[in-house]
Design a protein around this motif. Structure first.
Motif, PDB file in Angstrom:
ATOM      1  N   SER A 189      -6.190  -4.717  -2.663  1.00  0.00           N
ATOM      2  CA  SER A 189      -5.265  -5.613  -1.969  1.00  0.00           C
ATOM      3  C   SER A 189      -4.270  -6.211  -2.948  1.00  0.00           C
ATOM      4  N   GLY A 190      -3.011  -6.204  -2.562  1.00  0.00           N
ATOM      5  CA  GLY A 190      -1.963  -6.764  -3.406  1.00  0.00           C
ATOM      6  C   GLY A 190      -1.414  -5.823  -4.447  1.00  0.00           C
ATOM      7  N   CYS A 191      -1.994  -4.642  -4.578  1.00  0.00           N
ATOM      8  CA  CYS A 191      -1.483  -3.653  -5.545  1.00  0.00           C
ATOM      9  C   CYS A 191      -0.325  -2.901  -4.881  1.00  0.00           C
ATOM     10  N   ARG A 192       0.840  -3.401  -5.052  1.00  0.00           N
ATOM     11  CA  ARG A 192       1.987  -2.864  -4.320  1.00  0.00           C
ATOM     12  C   ARG A 192       2.409  -1.471  -4.777  1.00  0.00           C
ATOM     13  N   ARG A 193       1.903  -1.038  -5.921  1.00  0.00           N
ATOM     14  CA  ARG A 193       2.264   0.290  -6.403  1.00  0.00           C
ATOM     15  C   ARG A 193       1.334   1.372  -5.862  1.00  0.00           C
ATOM     16  N   ARG A 214     -12.722  11.952  -2.886  1.00  0.00           N
ATOM     17  CA  ARG A 214     -13.841  11.763  -3.804  1.00  0.00           C
ATOM     18  C   ARG A 214     -14.867  10.716  -3.358  1.00  0.00           C
ATOM     19  N   CYS A 215     -14.608   9.993  -2.305  1.00  0.00           N
ATOM     20  CA  CYS A 215     -15.513   8.897  -1.911  1.00  0.00           C
ATOM     21  C   CYS A 215     -16.019   9.086  -0.478  1.00  0.00           C
ATOM     22  N   PRO A 216     -16.851  10.073  -0.227  1.00  0.00           N
ATOM     23  CA  PRO A 216     -17.312  10.343   1.139  1.00  0.00           C
ATOM     24  C   PRO A 216     -18.233   9.263   1.700  1.00  0.00           C
ATOM     25  N   GLU A 217     -18.843   8.445   0.820  1.00  0.00           N
ATOM     26  CA  GLU A 217     -19.753   7.409   1.272  1.00  0.00           C
ATOM     27  C   GLU A 217     -19.072   6.046   1.389  1.00  0.00           C
ATOM     28  N   LEU A 218     -17.762   6.021   1.348  1.00  0.00           N
ATOM     29  CA  LEU A 218     -17.018   4.761   1.412  1.00  0.00           C
ATOM     30  C   LEU A 218     -17.298   4.036   2.726  1.00  0.00           C
ATOM     31  N   ARG A 219     -17.564   2.731   2.600  1.00  0.00           N
ATOM     32  CA  ARG A 219     -17.835   1.909   3.786  1.00  0.00           C
ATOM     33  C   ARG A 219     -16.809   0.806   3.981  1.00  0.00           C
ATOM     34  N   ARG A 220     -16.125   0.432   2.915  1.00  0.00           N
ATOM     35  CA  ARG A 220     -15.179  -0.686   3.009  1.00  0.00           C
ATOM     36  C   ARG A 220     -13.927  -0.364   2.201  1.00  0.00           C
ATOM     37  N   LEU A 221     -12.767  -0.486   2.836  1.00  0.00           N
ATOM     38  CA  LEU A 221     -11.491  -0.240   2.170  1.00  0.00           C
ATOM     39  C   LEU A 221     -10.529  -1.370   2.486  1.00  0.00           C
ATOM     40  N   GLU A 222     -10.000  -1.997   1.429  1.00  0.00           N
ATOM     41  CA  GLU A 222      -9.045  -3.099   1.589  1.00  0.00           C
ATOM     42  C   GLU A 222      -7.757  -2.740   0.864  1.00  0.00           C
ATOM     43  N   VAL A 223      -6.686  -2.577   1.637  1.00  0.00           N
ATOM     44  CA  VAL A 223      -5.380  -2.238   1.063  1.00  0.00           C
ATOM     45  C   VAL A 223      -4.321  -3.212   1.567  1.00  0.00           C
ATOM     46  N   SER A 224      -4.721  -4.448   1.755  1.00  0.00           N
ATOM     47  CA  SER A 224      -3.814  -5.473   2.270  1.00  0.00           C
ATOM     48  C   SER A 224      -2.598  -5.639   1.361  1.00  0.00           C
ATOM     49  N   GLY A 225      -1.415  -5.646   1.973  1.00  0.00           N
ATOM     50  CA  GLY A 225      -0.184  -5.855   1.221  1.00  0.00           C
ATOM     51  C   GLY A 225       0.345  -4.634   0.500  1.00  0.00           C
ATOM     52  N   CYS A 226      -0.269  -3.497   0.680  1.00  0.00           N
ATOM     53  CA  CYS A 226       0.193  -2.253   0.029  1.00  0.00           C
ATOM     54  C   CYS A 226       1.155  -1.546   0.995  1.00  0.00           C
ATOM     55  N   TYR A 227       2.404  -1.933   0.940  1.00  0.00           N
ATOM     56  CA  TYR A 227       3.353  -1.493   1.967  1.00  0.00           C
ATOM     57  C   TYR A 227       3.887  -0.078   1.748  1.00  0.00           C
ATOM     58  N   ASN A 228       3.453   0.609   0.702  1.00  0.00           N
ATOM     59  CA  ASN A 228       3.952   1.963   0.458  1.00  0.00           C
ATOM     60  C   ASN A 228       3.094   3.049   1.097  1.00  0.00           C
ATOM     61  N   ILE A 229       1.945   2.681   1.656  1.00  0.00           N
ATOM     62  CA  ILE A 229       1.071   3.703   2.233  1.00  0.00           C
ATOM     63  C   ILE A 229       1.508   4.014   3.663  1.00  0.00           C
ATOM     64  N   SER A 230       1.232   5.229   4.098  1.00  0.00           N
ATOM     65  CA  SER A 230       1.672   5.694   5.409  1.00  0.00           C
ATOM     66  C   SER A 230       0.486   6.053   6.296  1.00  0.00           C
ATOM     67  N   SER A 275       3.297  -2.277   6.462  1.00  0.00           N
ATOM     68  CA  SER A 275       4.295  -2.187   7.531  1.00  0.00           C
ATOM     69  C   SER A 275       4.530  -0.769   8.037  1.00  0.00           C
ATOM     70  N   LYS A 276       4.135   0.256   7.265  1.00  0.00           N
ATOM     71  CA  LYS A 276       4.342   1.634   7.701  1.00  0.00           C
ATOM     72  C   LYS A 276       3.200   2.174   8.554  1.00  0.00           C
ATOM     73  N   VAL A 277       2.105   1.438   8.626  1.00  0.00           N
ATOM     74  CA  VAL A 277       0.949   1.886   9.405  1.00  0.00           C
ATOM     75  C   VAL A 277       1.147   1.491  10.857  1.00  0.00           C
TER      76      VAL A 277
END
Length: 444
Positions: free
Chosen positions: A147-151, A163-179, A202-204
């Motif tokens: 979260s907050g890593c704008r790059r 690489r992370c098939p067992e991922l349970r939690r993902l936080e990408v708050s404020g990362c406006y470059n992802i689609s 904003s792109k999601v």
């Protein structure tokens, strides 16, 4: 066990900027490379060499340090309390600590912070290091917070997805470059993902499986996404059709936050109620097109609904509140701040049908008066938090009735209300644990 020649990754951060952590602290490492944070690779600590002209017998014998006597499992337990930057430093102390510090059990969480972090590269290096014993996959990694890593870009999310098939939690708050495409890859390749925070992205525009995953899982692919917690706050371009897609694919949702998704209407809420019947917490605050018809749809959640925020939904009136009060009897939290169409009648419906209400915010509702407060106090004895900020019709008499009946009150907001000092002292005397937020300079 790793070979001694395998390098270990660490993040090198600019001065005074946070680096990354494993969920318990932030990095304080400092080094600048072209003004950005990058992922660097360090070799394992070398063995100590002695000068050929110095005899070993010239040094007095030393006893083994106390910490070196601890078994490996005890050392790993100690390391589990360290932030990531400290783990990386421990890995450079000696060969034994190197291997222990990179024990996969210590890396269930990766947390990156800072606007200048080259997060794509950092994720690539870290996940590659954690894949040492299970090529190409990190079986122990369950949480990634950037979260907050704008790059952060789609490339970083692709790394996580692959690489992370067992991922349970993902936080990408404020990362406006992802689609959308990168998010689709993550939810498609991480079947155990339960918590997803894309607030401020904003792109999601929706959450769905990739086309390839949909074809493989058809016709039941809509039930394959196991997300239960979804935060899409400030996803401004989310529309009713996108919410329809989310509802159809994320049928197990229990927590959904749509704050300031200003394009949503009552139609989108109708889609939501068709597919997602298990929602416990819902926020549509600042969705200005949501009206009483939308609350009628929300009321279909019945006793499952515990948390509802409709703050600043200006089209909501007593009619919508009556729907919610009638069918959602186990409601515990309601935020209706700024809903100026709510009157004492709406508060009365709520108090008589939702007796277990613990938190209520009806600030900036000018039509609510002492009459509504009296009904609230006589029915909701478990009330702990009450906000009446800028309620022009509230007086000290209404506050005294609340204080005399709701002994467990812990927070009361009466800022910009015309209440006397005597009334505030009465509240303090009867509700000893209550914190009063006020604008009366005579009360302290």
């Amino acid at each position: 066990m790793r070979t001694l020649s395998t390098p270990s990754p660490a993040l090198i951060c600019p001065p005074n900027l946070p680096g990354f952590q494993n969920g318990r602290g932030s990095s304080t490492s400092s080094s600048s490379v072209t003004g950005e944070t990058v992922a660097m690779v360090h070799s394992p600590p070398p063995t100590r060499l002695t000068h050929p002209l110095i005899r070993l017998a010239s040094r007095p014998p030393k006893e083994q340090a106390s910490i070196e006597r601890l078994p490996d499992h005890a050392m790993v337990q100690i390391f589990s309390f360290l932030p990531t930057n400290q783990l990386c430093r421990c890995a450079r102390v000696c060969r034994r600590w190197y291997n222990l510090a990179w024990d996969p059990r210590l890396w269930r969480t990766i947390r990156l912070t800072g606007e200048t972090v080259n997060v794509d590269r950092a994720l690539k290096v870290l996940t590659r290091r954690l894949c040492q014993d299970t090529p190409n996959v990190c079986l122990m990694l369950e949480t990634v917070s950037v979260s907050g890593c704008r790059r952060l870009t789609d490339r970083g999310l692709y790394t996580i997805a692959q690489r992370c098939p067992e991922l349970r939690r993902l936080e990408v708050s404020g990362c406006y470059n992802i689609s959308n495409e990168a998010v689709f890859d993550v939810v498609s390749l991480c079947p155990n993902l339960e918590h997803l925070d894309v607030s401020g992205c904003s792109k999601v525009t929706c959450i769905s499986l990739t086309r390839e995953a949909s074809i493989k899982l058809s016709p039941l692919h809509g039930k394959q996404i196991s997300i239960r917690y979804l935060d899409m706050t400030d996803c401004f371009v989310l529309e009713d059709e996108g919410l329809h897609t989310i509802a159809a694919h994320c049928t197990q949702l229990t927590h959904l936050y749509l704050r300031r998704c200003v394009r949503l209407t009552d139609e989108g809420l109708r889609y939501l109620m068709i597919y997602c019947a298990s929602i416990k917490e819902l926020s549509v605050s600042d969705c200005r097109f949501v009206s009483d018809f939308g609350l009628r749809e929300i009321a279909k959640l019945e006793s499952r609904l515990r948390y509802l925020s409709i703050a600043h939904c200006g089209r909501v009136t007593d009619v919508g509140i009556r729907y919610v009060a009638k069918y959602c009897g186990k409601l515990r939290y309601l935020n209706a701040r700024g809903c100026e169409g709510i009157t004492d009648h709406g508060v009365e419906y709520l108090a008589k049908n939702c007796a277990k209400l613990k938190s209520l915010d009806i600030g900036k509702c000018p039509l609510v008066s002492d009459t509504g407060l009296e009904c609230l106090a006589l029915n909701c004895f478990n009330l702990k938090r009450l906000s009446l900020k800028s309620c022009e019709s509230i007086t000290g008499q209404g506050l005294q009735i609340v204080a005399a009946n709701c002994f467990d009150l812990q927070m009361l907001n009466v800022q910009d209300c015309e209440v006397s000092v005597e009334a505030l002292r009465f509240v303090k005397r009867h509700c000893k644990r209550c914190v009063i937020e006020h604008t009366n300079p005579a009360f302290f």
